[in-house]
Write a protein that holds these residues in place. Structure first.
Motif, PDB file in Angstrom:
ATOM      1  N   LEU A 131      87.679 -68.621  34.184  1.00 45.03           N
ATOM      2  CA  LEU A 131      86.534 -68.107  33.430  1.00 45.03           C
ATOM      3  C   LEU A 131      85.475 -67.500  34.346  1.00 45.03           C
ATOM      4  O   LEU A 131      84.863 -66.476  34.014  1.00 45.03           O
ATOM      5  CB  LEU A 131      85.948 -69.237  32.569  1.00 45.03           C
ATOM      6  N   TYR A 132      85.236 -68.132  35.497  1.00 38.97           N
ATOM      7  CA  TYR A 132      84.284 -67.523  36.443  1.00 38.97           C
ATOM      8  C   TYR A 132      84.770 -66.125  36.840  1.00 38.97           C
ATOM      9  O   TYR A 132      83.975 -65.193  37.001  1.00 38.97           O
ATOM     10  CB  TYR A 132      84.148 -68.394  37.692  1.00 38.97           C
ATOM     11  N   ARG A 133      86.079 -65.985  36.987  1.00 31.79           N
ATOM     12  CA  ARG A 133      86.623 -64.671  37.361  1.00 31.79           C
ATOM     13  C   ARG A 133      86.384 -63.656  36.238  1.00 31.79           C
ATOM     14  O   ARG A 133      86.025 -62.503  36.486  1.00 31.79           O
ATOM     15  CB  ARG A 133      88.119 -64.807  37.649  1.00 31.79           C
ATOM     16  N   ALA A 134      86.591 -64.097  34.989  1.00 27.70           N
ATOM     17  CA  ALA A 134      86.356 -63.194  33.843  1.00 27.70           C
ATOM     18  C   ALA A 134      84.887 -62.800  33.752  1.00 27.70           C
ATOM     19  O   ALA A 134      84.556 -61.662  33.390  1.00 27.70           O
ATOM     20  CB  ALA A 134      86.814 -63.863  32.554  1.00 27.70           C
ATOM     21  N   ALA A 135      84.004 -63.746  34.091  1.00 31.70           N
ATOM     22  CA  ALA A 135      82.566 -63.447  34.059  1.00 31.70           C
ATOM     23  C   ALA A 135      82.175 -62.538  35.213  1.00 31.70           C
ATOM     24  O   ALA A 135      81.344 -61.629  35.069  1.00 31.70           O
ATOM     25  CB  ALA A 135      81.771 -64.741  34.111  1.00 31.70           C
ATOM     26  N   GLU A 136      82.795 -62.779  36.359  1.00 29.53           N
ATOM     27  CA  GLU A 136      82.470 -62.014  37.565  1.00 29.53           C
ATOM     28  C   GLU A 136      82.707 -60.524  37.354  1.00 29.53           C
ATOM     29  O   GLU A 136      81.985 -59.678  37.888  1.00 29.53           O
ATOM     30  CB  GLU A 136      83.333 -62.532  38.718  1.00 29.53           C
ATOM     31  N   GLU A 137      83.711 -60.182  36.535  1.00 31.37           N
ATOM     32  CA  GLU A 137      84.063 -58.783  36.327  1.00 31.37           C
ATOM     33  C   GLU A 137      83.006 -58.017  35.534  1.00 31.37           C
ATOM     34  O   GLU A 137      83.087 -56.802  35.418  1.00 31.37           O
ATOM     35  CB  GLU A 137      85.422 -58.692  35.627  1.00 31.37           C
ATOM     36  N   LEU A 138      82.039 -58.744  34.996  1.00 34.29           N
ATOM     37  CA  LEU A 138      80.931 -58.080  34.300  1.00 34.29           C
ATOM     38  C   LEU A 138      79.887 -57.566  35.283  1.00 34.29           C
ATOM     39  O   LEU A 138      78.986 -56.805  34.912  1.00 34.29           O
ATOM     40  CB  LEU A 138      80.290 -59.042  33.297  1.00 34.29           C
ATOM     41  N   GLY A 139      79.967 -58.005  36.543  1.00 37.54           N
ATOM     42  CA  GLY A 139      79.099 -57.460  37.581  1.00 37.54           C
ATOM     43  C   GLY A 139      77.680 -57.973  37.590  1.00 37.54           C
ATOM     44  O   GLY A 139      76.812 -57.394  38.257  1.00 37.54           O
ATOM     45  N   VAL A 140      77.405 -59.065  36.903  1.00 38.85           N
ATOM     46  CA  VAL A 140      76.044 -59.618  36.877  1.00 38.85           C
ATOM     47  C   VAL A 140      75.861 -60.675  37.954  1.00 38.85           C
ATOM     48  O   VAL A 140      74.846 -60.697  38.655  1.00 38.85           O
ATOM     49  CB  VAL A 140      75.728 -60.215  35.490  1.00 38.85           C
ATOM     50  N   LYS A 141      76.845 -61.574  38.090  1.00 37.81           N
ATOM     51  CA  LYS A 141      76.764 -62.656  39.077  1.00 37.81           C
ATOM     52  C   LYS A 141      78.126 -62.840  39.728  1.00 37.81           C
ATOM     53  O   LYS A 141      79.161 -62.590  39.110  1.00 37.81           O
ATOM     54  CB  LYS A 141      76.369 -63.985  38.420  1.00 37.81           C
ATOM     55  N   THR A 142      78.108 -63.326  40.958  1.00 40.96           N
ATOM     56  CA  THR A 142      79.364 -63.691  41.612  1.00 40.96           C
ATOM     57  C   THR A 142      79.724 -65.133  41.221  1.00 40.96           C
ATOM     58  O   THR A 142      78.880 -65.891  40.746  1.00 40.96           O
ATOM     59  CB  THR A 142      79.243 -63.612  43.140  1.00 40.96           C
ATOM     60  N   ARG A 143      80.977 -65.490  41.476  1.00 42.17           N
ATOM     61  CA  ARG A 143      81.405 -66.861  41.208  1.00 42.17           C
ATOM     62  C   ARG A 143      80.589 -67.847  42.043  1.00 42.17           C
ATOM     63  O   ARG A 143      80.193 -68.909  41.556  1.00 42.17           O
ATOM     64  CB  ARG A 143      82.893 -67.012  41.539  1.00 42.17           C
ATOM     65  N   GLU A 144      80.301 -67.490  43.285  1.00 41.27           N
ATOM     66  CA  GLU A 144      79.531 -68.388  44.150  1.00 41.27           C
ATOM     67  C   GLU A 144      78.127 -68.614  43.584  1.00 41.27           C
ATOM     68  O   GLU A 144      77.591 -69.722  43.630  1.00 41.27           O
ATOM     69  CB  GLU A 144      79.443 -67.809  45.561  1.00 41.27           C
ATOM     70  N   GLU A 145      77.546 -67.555  43.028  1.00 45.09           N
ATOM     71  CA  GLU A 145      76.206 -67.714  42.439  1.00 45.09           C
ATOM     72  C   GLU A 145      76.255 -68.626  41.224  1.00 45.09           C
ATOM     73  O   GLU A 145      75.360 -69.455  41.007  1.00 45.09           O
ATOM     74  CB  GLU A 145      75.650 -66.339  42.059  1.00 45.09           C
ATOM     75  N   MET A 146      77.288 -68.488  40.403  1.00 47.31           N
ATOM     76  CA  MET A 146      77.391 -69.333  39.209  1.00 47.31           C
ATOM     77  C   MET A 146      77.619 -70.792  39.590  1.00 47.31           C
ATOM     78  O   MET A 146      77.034 -71.700  38.988  1.00 47.31           O
ATOM     79  CB  MET A 146      78.509 -68.807  38.309  1.00 47.31           C
ATOM     80  N   LEU A 147      78.460 -71.032  40.606  1.00 49.99           N
ATOM     81  CA  LEU A 147      78.695 -72.412  41.052  1.00 49.99           C
ATOM     82  C   LEU A 147      77.432 -73.010  41.664  1.00 49.99           C
ATOM     83  O   LEU A 147      77.138 -74.194  41.484  1.00 49.99           O
ATOM     84  CB  LEU A 147      79.844 -72.435  42.070  1.00 49.99           C
ATOM     85  N   ALA A 148      76.671 -72.172  42.387  1.00 50.49           N
ATOM     86  CA  ALA A 148      75.424 -72.659  42.976  1.00 50.49           C
ATOM     87  C   ALA A 148      74.427 -73.038  41.878  1.00 50.49           C
ATOM     88  O   ALA A 148      73.712 -74.047  41.993  1.00 50.49           O
ATOM     89  CB  ALA A 148      74.835 -71.589  43.896  1.00 50.49           C
ATOM     90  N   GLU A 149      74.395 -72.259  40.805  1.00 51.57           N
ATOM     91  CA  GLU A 149      73.489 -72.584  39.696  1.00 51.57           C
ATOM     92  C   GLU A 149      73.879 -73.900  39.034  1.00 51.57           C
ATOM     93  O   GLU A 149      73.014 -74.688  38.626  1.00 51.57           O
ATOM     94  CB  GLU A 149      73.501 -71.450  38.667  1.00 51.57           C
ATOM     95  N   LEU A 150      75.192 -74.136  38.915  1.00 51.06           N
ATOM     96  CA  LEU A 150      75.638 -75.403  38.322  1.00 51.06           C
ATOM     97  C   LEU A 150      75.218 -76.564  39.207  1.00 51.06           C
ATOM     98  O   LEU A 150      74.755 -77.606  38.724  1.00 51.06           O
ATOM     99  CB  LEU A 150      77.166 -75.376  38.162  1.00 51.06           C
ATOM    100  N   GLU A 151      75.338 -76.372  40.505  1.00 50.86           N
ATOM    101  CA  GLU A 151      75.011 -77.431  41.460  1.00 50.86           C
ATOM    102  C   GLU A 151      73.519 -77.750  41.477  1.00 50.86           C
ATOM    103  O   GLU A 151      73.121 -78.914  41.595  1.00 50.86           O
ATOM    104  CB  GLU A 151      75.468 -76.994  42.856  1.00 50.86           C
ATOM    105  N   ASN A 152      72.676 -76.720  41.356  1.00 50.35           N
ATOM    106  CA  ASN A 152      71.230 -76.975  41.457  1.00 50.35           C
ATOM    107  C   ASN A 152      70.550 -77.225  40.116  1.00 50.35           C
ATOM    108  O   ASN A 152      69.317 -77.324  40.048  1.00 50.35           O
ATOM    109  CB  ASN A 152      70.535 -75.831  42.216  1.00 50.35           C
ATOM    110  N   GLY A 153      71.348 -77.335  39.046  1.00 44.79           N
ATOM    111  CA  GLY A 153      70.778 -77.719  37.753  1.00 44.79           C
ATOM    112  C   GLY A 153      70.331 -76.569  36.879  1.00 44.79           C
ATOM    113  O   GLY A 153      69.762 -76.788  35.810  1.00 44.79           O
ATOM    114  N   GLU A 154      70.585 -75.326  37.306  1.00 37.59           N
ATOM    115  CA  GLU A 154      70.216 -74.177  36.471  1.00 37.59           C
ATOM    116  C   GLU A 154      71.335 -73.802  35.497  1.00 37.59           C
ATOM    117  O   GLU A 154      71.079 -73.221  34.448  1.00 37.59           O
ATOM    118  CB  GLU A 154      69.910 -72.962  37.362  1.00 37.59           C
ATOM    119  N   GLY A 155      72.557 -74.115  35.836  1.00 40.31           N
ATOM    120  CA  GLY A 155      73.687 -73.755  34.972  1.00 40.31           C
ATOM    121  C   GLY A 155      73.754 -74.651  33.748  1.00 40.31           C
ATOM    122  O   GLY A 155      73.615 -75.867  33.844  1.00 40.31           O
ATOM    123  N   LYS A 156      73.974 -74.052  32.591  1.00 43.72           N
ATOM    124  CA  LYS A 156      74.052 -74.809  31.331  1.00 43.72           C
ATOM    125  C   LYS A 156      75.505 -75.135  30.996  1.00 43.72           C
ATOM    126  O   LYS A 156      76.425 -74.404  31.360  1.00 43.72           O
ATOM    127  CB  LYS A 156      73.426 -73.987  30.198  1.00 43.72           C
TER     128      LYS A 156
END
Length: 313
Positions: free
Chosen positions: A77-102
């Protein structure tokens, strides 16, 4: 392409990486898929302790396979989201780790014992399947493609969860009592799985208009109720007094009194501010930190002295 054109063309698997999508669509799709990916990862984390706690080798193997599946779903799913060009997978994982990811409300609550596991592996996964089946017709093709594989594997998870449920429901009186207690504790949370009611949903109308979603939260909740209240009754589980669920005999359907659900707690959970959810996010952060050396070794093998090719020696 502008939003008006997207709305006119919106249909199953209509858009892909080769299309010039408007910013509003790419951000909405990223939010939705990132939420789903985060939920797969966090679901795996609350199930993981039961690899050790499962009562037999067969159960341990099945739970282990499920945890691996959920992590794999997150990566797809991160790969499918990444193809939209808004965020990288690393950015999404970092958001999950720091409490910003829902992520989904049910994964903010820890599982304390084996009797609770069917609440996730049967009821929550059943609710997820109800929702994901509709997403095979989502308008972002990479998302629909990932959903094909996810639905196939989730079907096995639900069957395993139902087998555990059946074993406990036909076990000793103590087994049945503890199963009922777990059901009463989890049932209100499960009914909130699909998110806020349509009139309180912030992004629902846009997602429906551009084809990212094909059913509203209320419609999904009602469809789940009508499929899973009979399943709960089949295994001898009694619905708690609250939230009230009414059966309309003339039209043969169940309906929950949505005002009985604790929406204040739900929105606290959704904001990553509920105490148990804070603990789940902290566990995720510690796990991410614990394997930092693996990522470093893969990315810079010459500095860490570890060469992945050494595994072939």
């Amino acid at each position: 392409m502008d939003v008006e054109t997207v709305t006119e063309r919106a249909g199953p698997r209509e858009f892909g990486p080769g299309d010039e999508m408007p910013r509003e669509y790419r951000e909405a799709a990223t939010r939705m898929i990132q939420f789903h990916a985060n939920s797969e990862i966090m679901g795996a984390y609350i199930e993981r302790p039961f690899i050790r706690q499962a009562p037999s080798l067969d159960r341990k193997l099945a739970v282990s396979a499920q945890v691996q599946d959920e992590i794999g779903h997150g990566q797809l799913l991160y790969r499918a989201a990444e193809e939209l060009g808004v965020k990288t997978r690393e950015e999404m994982l970092a958001e999950l780790e720091n409490g910003e990811g829902k992520f989904l409300n049910c994964f903010h609550y820890p599982l304390d014992d084996w009797y609770e596991l069917p609440m996730i592996m049967f009821f929550v996964d059943g609710a997820a399947m109800r929702r994901q089946a509709t997403l095979k017709r989502t308008s972002w093709e990479p998302y629909a493609h990932a959903i094909d594989k996810i639905c196939f594997e989730e079907g096995f998870h639900i069957k395993h969860g139902e087998d555990i449920l059946r074993t406990l429901a036909t076990g000793s009186r103590k087994d049945q009592e503890r199963l009922q207690e777990a059901f009463e504790r989890w049932w209100p949370r499960i009914l909130q799985f699909f998110g806020p009611t349509d009139d309180q949903s912030t992004h629902g109308d846009f997602s429906m208009a551009v084809g990212l979603k094909t059913m509203t939260n209320d419609d999904l909740r009602n469809a789940f109720l009508n499929a899973y209240v009979p399943k709960a009754e089949k295994y001898g589980l009694e619905l708690p007094e609250y939230p009230r669920v009414e059966y309309h005999e003339d039209d043969d359907y169940y309906e929950v009194y949505e005002e009985d659900l604790d929406w204040e707690e739900f929105f606290t959970v959704a904001a990553n501010e509920y105490p148990t959810g804070v603990g789940q996010i902290e566990k995720r952060r510690r796990a991410q930190d614990a394997v930092e050396w693996v990522r470093d070794a893969i990315e810079t093998p010459q500095q860490g002295g570890v060469d992945p090719a050494a595994a072939d020696d």
